[in-house]
Write a protein that holds these residues in place. Sequence first.
Motif, PDB file in Angstrom:
ATOM      1  N   MET A  70       0.830  -1.200   0.000  1.00 44.35           N
ATOM      2  CA  MET A  70       0.000   0.000   0.000  1.00 44.35           C
ATOM      3  C   MET A  70       0.875   1.264   0.000  1.00 44.35           C
ATOM      4  O   MET A  70       0.623   2.201  -0.758  1.00 44.35           O
ATOM      5  N   LYS A  71       1.908   1.283   0.818  1.00 38.93           N
ATOM      6  CA  LYS A  71       2.789   2.450   0.888  1.00 38.93           C
ATOM      7  C   LYS A  71       3.567   2.650  -0.412  1.00 38.93           C
ATOM      8  O   LYS A  71       3.778   3.781  -0.839  1.00 38.93           O
ATOM      9  N   THR A  72       3.967   1.553  -1.042  1.00 40.37           N
ATOM     10  CA  THR A  72       4.676   1.654  -2.325  1.00 40.37           C
ATOM     11  C   THR A  72       3.757   2.227  -3.386  1.00 40.37           C
ATOM     12  O   THR A  72       4.160   3.110  -4.148  1.00 40.37           O
ATOM     13  N   ARG A  73       2.532   1.742  -3.448  1.00 39.60           N
ATOM     14  CA  ARG A  73       1.565   2.285  -4.419  1.00 39.60           C
ATOM     15  C   ARG A  73       1.356   3.778  -4.205  1.00 39.60           C
ATOM     16  O   ARG A  73       1.344   4.554  -5.156  1.00 39.60           O
ATOM     17  N   LYS A  74       1.197   4.168  -2.947  1.00 32.29           N
ATOM     18  CA  LYS A  74       0.972   5.583  -2.629  1.00 32.29           C
ATOM     19  C   LYS A  74       2.189   6.421  -3.021  1.00 32.29           C
ATOM     20  O   LYS A  74       2.047   7.476  -3.624  1.00 32.29           O
ATOM     21  N   ARG A  75       3.385   5.938  -2.691  1.00 30.76           N
ATOM     22  CA  ARG A  75       4.609   6.678  -3.007  1.00 30.76           C
ATOM     23  C   ARG A  75       4.769   6.848  -4.519  1.00 30.76           C
ATOM     24  O   ARG A  75       5.080   7.945  -5.005  1.00 30.76           O
ATOM     25  N   ASN A 136       0.384 -13.111 -13.588  1.00 36.60           N
ATOM     26  CA  ASN A 136       1.127 -14.042 -14.437  1.00 36.60           C
ATOM     27  C   ASN A 136       0.379 -14.522 -15.671  1.00 36.60           C
ATOM     28  O   ASN A 136       0.908 -15.326 -16.426  1.00 36.60           O
ATOM     29  N   GLY A 137      -0.843 -14.056 -15.842  1.00 33.11           N
ATOM     30  CA  GLY A 137      -1.646 -14.553 -16.950  1.00 33.11           C
ATOM     31  C   GLY A 137      -1.239 -13.975 -18.290  1.00 33.11           C
ATOM     32  O   GLY A 137      -0.472 -13.019 -18.398  1.00 33.11           O
ATOM     33  N   GLU A 138      -1.741 -14.623 -19.311  1.00 34.16           N
ATOM     34  CA  GLU A 138      -1.550 -14.127 -20.675  1.00 34.16           C
ATOM     35  C   GLU A 138      -2.414 -12.881 -20.841  1.00 34.16           C
ATOM     36  O   GLU A 138      -3.470 -12.777 -20.258  1.00 34.16           O
ATOM     37  N   GLY A 139      -1.967 -11.983 -21.650  1.00 30.38           N
ATOM     38  CA  GLY A 139      -2.729 -10.758 -21.863  1.00 30.38           C
ATOM     39  C   GLY A 139      -2.277  -9.657 -20.937  1.00 30.38           C
ATOM     40  O   GLY A 139      -1.418  -9.846 -20.074  1.00 30.38           O
ATOM     41  N   ASN A 140      -2.854  -8.535 -21.104  1.00 35.79           N
ATOM     42  CA  ASN A 140      -2.449  -7.367 -20.326  1.00 35.79           C
ATOM     43  C   ASN A 140      -3.571  -6.915 -19.410  1.00 35.79           C
ATOM     44  O   ASN A 140      -4.299  -5.980 -19.712  1.00 35.79           O
ATOM     45  N   VAL A 141      -3.721  -7.593 -18.308  1.00 31.82           N
ATOM     46  CA  VAL A 141      -4.659  -7.189 -17.273  1.00 31.82           C
ATOM     47  C   VAL A 141      -3.816  -6.711 -16.108  1.00 31.82           C
ATOM     48  O   VAL A 141      -2.789  -7.301 -15.786  1.00 31.82           O
ATOM     49  N   TYR A 142      -4.258  -5.638 -15.485  1.00 26.99           N
ATOM     50  CA  TYR A 142      -3.481  -5.007 -14.421  1.00 26.99           C
ATOM     51  C   TYR A 142      -4.277  -4.987 -13.126  1.00 26.99           C
ATOM     52  O   TYR A 142      -5.503  -4.971 -13.142  1.00 26.99           O
ATOM     53  N   LEU A 143      -3.567  -4.968 -12.000  1.00 29.68           N
ATOM     54  CA  LEU A 143      -4.208  -4.880 -10.699  1.00 29.68           C
ATOM     55  C   LEU A 143      -4.688  -3.466 -10.394  1.00 29.68           C
ATOM     56  O   LEU A 143      -5.515  -3.279  -9.511  1.00 29.68           O
ATOM     57  N   SER A 144      -4.149  -2.480 -11.112  1.00 23.72           N
ATOM     58  CA  SER A 144      -4.538  -1.090 -10.876  1.00 23.72           C
ATOM     59  C   SER A 144      -4.208  -0.250 -12.106  1.00 23.72           C
ATOM     60  O   SER A 144      -3.416  -0.654 -12.956  1.00 23.72           O
ATOM     61  N   TYR A 145      -4.820   0.917 -12.162  1.00 24.54           N
ATOM     62  CA  TYR A 145      -4.493   1.852 -13.241  1.00 24.54           C
ATOM     63  C   TYR A 145      -3.060   2.354 -13.099  1.00 24.54           C
ATOM     64  O   TYR A 145      -2.420   2.703 -14.080  1.00 24.54           O
ATOM     65  N   GLY A 164      -6.875   4.682  -7.246  1.00 31.70           N
ATOM     66  CA  GLY A 164      -5.934   4.686  -6.128  1.00 31.70           C
ATOM     67  C   GLY A 164      -6.610   4.973  -4.808  1.00 31.70           C
ATOM     68  O   GLY A 164      -6.325   4.320  -3.803  1.00 31.70           O
ATOM     69  N   GLY A 165      -7.517   5.935  -4.792  1.00 35.54           N
ATOM     70  CA  GLY A 165      -8.208   6.287  -3.550  1.00 35.54           C
ATOM     71  C   GLY A 165      -9.052   5.143  -3.022  1.00 35.54           C
ATOM     72  O   GLY A 165      -9.030   4.827  -1.827  1.00 35.54           O
ATOM     73  N   THR A 166      -9.770   4.493  -3.911  1.00 36.72           N
ATOM     74  CA  THR A 166     -10.624   3.378  -3.514  1.00 36.72           C
ATOM     75  C   THR A 166      -9.782   2.202  -3.026  1.00 36.72           C
ATOM     76  O   THR A 166     -10.042   1.631  -1.963  1.00 36.72           O
ATOM     77  N   ALA A 167      -8.775   1.844  -3.805  1.00 40.67           N
ATOM     78  CA  ALA A 167      -7.927   0.707  -3.430  1.00 40.67           C
ATOM     79  C   ALA A 167      -7.157   1.004  -2.147  1.00 40.67           C
ATOM     80  O   ALA A 167      -7.026   0.126  -1.278  1.00 40.67           O
ATOM     81  N   TYR A 168      -6.657   2.232  -1.998  1.00 39.37           N
ATOM     82  CA  TYR A 168      -5.909   2.610  -0.809  1.00 39.37           C
ATOM     83  C   TYR A 168      -6.783   2.454   0.438  1.00 39.37           C
ATOM     84  O   TYR A 168      -6.353   1.893   1.447  1.00 39.37           O
ATOM     85  N   ASP A 169      -8.031   2.907   0.336  1.00 41.75           N
ATOM     86  CA  ASP A 169      -8.968   2.788   1.451  1.00 41.75           C
ATOM     87  C   ASP A 169      -9.218   1.319   1.790  1.00 41.75           C
ATOM     88  O   ASP A 169      -9.205   0.923   2.953  1.00 41.75           O
ATOM     89  N   ARG A 170      -9.423   0.500   0.774  1.00 42.81           N
ATOM     90  CA  ARG A 170      -9.667  -0.933   1.010  1.00 42.81           C
ATOM     91  C   ARG A 170      -8.436  -1.619   1.603  1.00 42.81           C
ATOM     92  O   ARG A 170      -8.572  -2.485   2.475  1.00 42.81           O
ATOM     93  N   LEU A 171      -7.269  -1.240   1.126  1.00 46.20           N
ATOM     94  CA  LEU A 171      -6.046  -1.836   1.664  1.00 46.20           C
ATOM     95  C   LEU A 171      -5.849  -1.436   3.132  1.00 46.20           C
ATOM     96  O   LEU A 171      -5.442  -2.256   3.949  1.00 46.20           O
ATOM     97  N   GLN A 172      -6.169  -0.179   3.461  1.00 42.93           N
ATOM     98  CA  GLN A 172      -6.085   0.258   4.857  1.00 42.93           C
ATOM     99  C   GLN A 172      -7.050  -0.537   5.725  1.00 42.93           C
ATOM    100  O   GLN A 172      -6.709  -0.952   6.839  1.00 42.93           O
ATOM    101  N   GLN A 173      -8.267  -0.745   5.213  1.00 43.50           N
ATOM    102  CA  GLN A 173      -9.249  -1.529   5.958  1.00 43.50           C
ATOM    103  C   GLN A 173      -8.779  -2.973   6.122  1.00 43.50           C
ATOM    104  O   GLN A 173      -8.985  -3.580   7.181  1.00 43.50           O
ATOM    105  N   THR A 174      -8.169  -3.519   5.082  1.00 42.87           N
ATOM    106  CA  THR A 174      -7.636  -4.882   5.152  1.00 42.87           C
ATOM    107  C   THR A 174      -6.576  -4.980   6.235  1.00 42.87           C
ATOM    108  O   THR A 174      -6.580  -5.924   7.045  1.00 42.87           O
TER     109      THR A 174
END
Length: 190
Positions: A70-75, A136-145, A164-174
Amino acid sequence: MLRSILLLLITLLPALHASAQSVPVEDVSINLLNWSKHLHADADKYYTREKHEELTRNLEALEREVTIYMKTRKRLSDSIFRHNIAPGKKDPENLDLLKTQMGEIIRQMRNVTDLTNDALRAEGDRVNDQIFNVLNGEGNVYLSYLEAFMNGLDVSKKQMTLDGGTAYDRLQQTIGQLAATRDKIKRKGK
């Protein structure tokens, strides 16, 4: 002339909108959060004294890995905005860093799920598989923008901000759920 321009805009807007939405992102943060909530709620169903030390250690490790990610994504996101980096420039080093960190989350989740009951293990396996397939899958799908942006795709800063805002909030809750579960497990061990 005005009519022709208006007609051209009307026909191009759906195409422009479709191209802006064409970046395939599979946000796993909601599934990770739901799993962590179930992990906390069902602690009584899978906890045993024999598992206490190992479960506590693995929960701490998972909490640490999610925090690091989470901190790496934010940075990285803050850096892109601060330096006003335009889309299209690849950053393979930091993209690989995010993938490696998410790989560590998968590994630590596996360590935790192995100590739970069948239902949580199955749910954790589904989340792990989802993350693994994106990484690791074929194709270009990403975990985030953010990851799509770092791979040189045309991602708007608005998309990155909302995602980022939505994912950051969910990661903090996790992280909060994992900490609460760890504390619950520690209390049981006394």
